[in-house]
Design a protein around this motif. Structure first.
Motif, PDB file in Angstrom:
ATOM      1  N   THR A 101       1.929   8.715   9.084  1.00  0.00           N
ATOM      2  CA  THR A 101       0.643   8.540   9.756  1.00  0.00           C
ATOM      3  C   THR A 101      -0.531   8.795   8.807  1.00  0.00           C
ATOM      4  O   THR A 101      -1.564   8.134   8.916  1.00  0.00           O
ATOM      5  CB  THR A 101       0.551   9.473  10.974  1.00  0.00           C
ATOM      6  OG1 THR A 101       0.783  10.825  10.555  1.00  0.00           O
ATOM      7  CG2 THR A 101       1.592   9.097  12.025  1.00  0.00           C
ATOM      8  N   GLN A 104      -0.905   5.667   6.780  1.00  0.00           N
ATOM      9  CA  GLN A 104      -1.502   4.616   7.607  1.00  0.00           C
ATOM     10  C   GLN A 104      -3.015   4.809   7.743  1.00  0.00           C
ATOM     11  O   GLN A 104      -3.773   3.836   7.683  1.00  0.00           O
ATOM     12  CB  GLN A 104      -0.843   4.599   8.989  1.00  0.00           C
ATOM     13  CG  GLN A 104       0.594   4.096   8.967  1.00  0.00           C
ATOM     14  CD  GLN A 104       1.249   4.185  10.328  1.00  0.00           C
ATOM     15  OE1 GLN A 104       1.011   5.126  11.087  1.00  0.00           O
ATOM     16  NE2 GLN A 104       2.083   3.209  10.646  1.00  0.00           N
ATOM     17  N   LYS A 108      -5.440   1.942   6.352  1.00  0.00           N
ATOM     18  CA  LYS A 108      -6.215   1.195   7.344  1.00  0.00           C
ATOM     19  C   LYS A 108      -7.642   1.039   6.844  1.00  0.00           C
ATOM     20  O   LYS A 108      -8.249  -0.023   6.978  1.00  0.00           O
ATOM     21  CB  LYS A 108      -6.199   1.896   8.697  1.00  0.00           C
ATOM     22  CG  LYS A 108      -6.992   1.126   9.758  1.00  0.00           C
ATOM     23  CD  LYS A 108      -6.909   1.761  11.134  1.00  0.00           C
ATOM     24  CE  LYS A 108      -7.658   0.919  12.168  1.00  0.00           C
ATOM     25  NZ  LYS A 108      -7.555   1.489  13.532  1.00  0.00           N
ATOM     26  N   GLU A 119      -2.348   4.139  13.964  1.00  0.00           N
ATOM     27  CA  GLU A 119      -2.105   5.079  12.872  1.00  0.00           C
ATOM     28  C   GLU A 119      -1.185   6.205  13.326  1.00  0.00           C
ATOM     29  O   GLU A 119      -1.248   7.315  12.792  1.00  0.00           O
ATOM     30  CB  GLU A 119      -3.432   5.659  12.383  1.00  0.00           C
ATOM     31  CG  GLU A 119      -4.485   4.624  12.036  1.00  0.00           C
ATOM     32  CD  GLU A 119      -5.877   5.215  12.026  1.00  0.00           C
ATOM     33  OE1 GLU A 119      -6.028   6.363  11.550  1.00  0.00           O
ATOM     34  OE2 GLU A 119      -6.807   4.550  12.512  1.00  0.00           O
ATOM     35  N   GLN A 123       4.973   1.930  14.934  1.00  0.00           N
ATOM     36  CA  GLN A 123       5.602   0.702  14.434  1.00  0.00           C
ATOM     37  C   GLN A 123       7.090   0.929  14.140  1.00  0.00           C
ATOM     38  O   GLN A 123       7.868  -0.010  14.109  1.00  0.00           O
ATOM     39  CB  GLN A 123       4.877   0.224  13.166  1.00  0.00           C
ATOM     40  CG  GLN A 123       3.413  -0.136  13.378  1.00  0.00           C
ATOM     41  CD  GLN A 123       2.475   1.049  13.273  1.00  0.00           C
ATOM     42  OE1 GLN A 123       2.908   2.216  13.235  1.00  0.00           O
ATOM     43  NE2 GLN A 123       1.192   0.783  13.206  1.00  0.00           N
ATOM     44  N   ILE A 267       3.472  -0.277   5.861  1.00  0.00           N
ATOM     45  CA  ILE A 267       2.927   0.656   6.856  1.00  0.00           C
ATOM     46  C   ILE A 267       3.054   0.092   8.267  1.00  0.00           C
ATOM     47  O   ILE A 267       2.845   0.809   9.252  1.00  0.00           O
ATOM     48  CB  ILE A 267       1.456   1.035   6.558  1.00  0.00           C
ATOM     49  CG1 ILE A 267       0.541  -0.188   6.583  1.00  0.00           C
ATOM     50  CG2 ILE A 267       1.360   1.808   5.237  1.00  0.00           C
ATOM     51  CD1 ILE A 267      -0.940   0.165   6.433  1.00  0.00           C
ATOM     52  N   ARG A 268       3.447  -1.188   8.372  1.00  0.00           N
ATOM     53  CA  ARG A 268       3.723  -1.812   9.672  1.00  0.00           C
ATOM     54  C   ARG A 268       5.229  -1.854   9.955  1.00  0.00           C
ATOM     55  O   ARG A 268       5.672  -2.614  10.804  1.00  0.00           O
ATOM     56  CB  ARG A 268       3.175  -3.237   9.704  1.00  0.00           C
ATOM     57  CG  ARG A 268       1.676  -3.375   9.485  1.00  0.00           C
ATOM     58  CD  ARG A 268       1.274  -4.852   9.443  1.00  0.00           C
ATOM     59  NE  ARG A 268      -0.110  -5.057   9.082  1.00  0.00           N
ATOM     60  CZ  ARG A 268      -1.129  -5.117   9.957  1.00  0.00           C
ATOM     61  NH1 ARG A 268      -0.880  -4.995  11.249  1.00  0.00           N
ATOM     62  NH2 ARG A 268      -2.356  -5.305   9.544  1.00  0.00           N
TER      63      ARG A 268
END
Length: 290
Positions: A101, A104, A108, A119, A123, A267-268
Motif C-alpha cells: 500500500t 501504491q 499513484k 491504494e 488488487q 502495483i495493479r
C-alpha cells in the motif's frame, strides 16, 4: 513455524529480464506456489506476450500440480508480472506483502493515476502480514518482511528454502539497489542480516542473476555461502561500510529499462490500466519527473 520438510523447487530463468520464476511444491500431484512470474513485454512496440509464463504452465501441468498461491516478493521494477494470466489458466490466489500500500501511494502520485485507483492493496487476493504463516498444501510457508530495496519487500520461507526476492543476489553479484522511492541501504543491511541469521544450510533462491562473464547463470546458494563470500554482505562487513558502498554504487546506476511500464502494471497485481474509450489500455511516461 515453517515445516521441516524440504520442498521441491523448480526455477525457470527468463533471459530477457534476468528473472527467475519459481514453482515450489511437496511432490508430484501436490499443491504448489508460483513466485515472481514474468509477462513478456516489448518496450519498442508496447506488446505483451506469454512465452515465459507458458513455460510455468507447462511445468505445472506436467507435474500435475494444483496452484494454491501466485506470490510476488515486491512490485518489481524490471519486469511485468504474469499473475492474472497464470491465475486464469491455473487458478490460485495472488498475494504480496501488506506494505504494498505504501508503494501504491507513492506511485499513484508519480503517474497521476486515475482518481479511483485504490491504494489499499485490494488488487491482490491476499496481503501477507509480517511473519504470517500460510499453507501450500502440506507445506507451511512464512512471509519474512525484508524492506530496503523497496519498502514492501518480502521473502518467502518454505521449509529449508527461502525465496529472497531482490534483497540478495548471488555472492559474486552482491545486493540490490536501494535508490527507488522508499528504498534504504541501512534497512536493506538489516534485512540481509535477518536472512543470513538463518541456519547455514538454508537454501536461498535469488529472484535474478546477472552473472559475470566467467560463469553460467546460477540462482541457488546457501546462507553459509553468502556469509562467506557475498561481495557486499559477507561476515565482517558492518552497516556503515555497506551503506557507504551501496549509496555510492546506486548513484552510478541507470534506471531499469522497464521500470515505468513494470511498476504501473505491478502495483495493479498485473492488471492493465482501465481502457480508454477506444478500447485500448495506455501506460503513462512522466516527462522530467523522475
Amino acid at each position: 513455524m515453517p515445516t521441516a520438510l524440504n520442498p521441491i523447487v523448480h526455477g525457470i530463468f527468463d533471459a530477457a529480464t534476468w528473472t527467475v520464476t519459481y514453482v515450489v511444491y511437496e511432490k508430484e500431484g501436490s499443491a504448489c506456489a508460483i513466485i515472481d512470474s514474468v509477462l513478456d513485454y516489448d518496450p519498442k512496440s508496447g506488446r505483451t506476450s506469454t512465452q515465459s509464463a507458458d513455460q510455468v504452465i507447462a511445468f505445472v501441468r506436467e507435474k500435475n500440480l494444483q496452484v494454491q498461491w501466485i506470490l510476488e516478493t515486491h512490485a518489481h521494477a524490471d519486469h511485468l508480472t504474469a499473475a492474472p494470466y497464470l491465475k486464469a489458466q491455473l487458478g490460485g490466489q495472488t498475494a504480496i506483502g501488506d506494505h504494498i500500500t505504501a508503494v501504491q501511494r507513492v506511485f499513484k502520485g508519480v503517474f497521476n493515476l486515475e482518481a479511483n485507483f485504490k491504494e489499499d492493496g485490494t488488487q491482490f487476493d491476499h496481503l501477507l502480514q509480517m511473519d504470517e504463516t500460510f499453507a501450500i498444501g502440506n507445506l507451511s510457508a512464512k512471509a519474512l518482511y525484508v524492506p530496503g530495496h523497496t519498502p514492501a519487500c518480502v521473502a518467502y520461507q518454505v521449509g529449508d528454502a527461502v525465496f529472497v526476492g531482490d534483497t540478495l543476489f548471488m555472492p559474486d553479484v552482491g545486493s540490490a539497489r536501494c535508490d527507488f522511492p522508499g528504498g534504504c541501504a541501512k534497512t536493506l543491511y538489516a534485512s540481509a542480516r535477518k536472512i543470513l541469521s538463518l541456519p547455514d544450510s538454508t537454501r536461498l533462491f535469488m529472484c535474478h542473476d546477472y552473472p559475470p562473464e566467467n560463469r553460467a547463470v546460477r540462482f541457488e546458494t546457501t546462507v553459509a555461502e553468502q556469509r562467506a563470500h557475498n561481495i557486499h554482505l559477507h561476515d565482517g562487513i558492518v552497516e556503515a561500510e555497506f551503506v557507504r558502498m551501496r549509496t555510492a554504487r546506486d548513484a552510478t546506476l541507470a534506471m531499469p529499462v522497464l521500470i515505468l511500464p513494470a511498476v504501473q502494471i505491478n502495483i495493479r497485481a498485473g492488471e492493465f490500466p482501465p481502457k480508454d474509450d477506444n478500447g485500448v489500455s495506455y501506460l503513462k511516461i512522466p516527462l522530467n519527473a523522475l
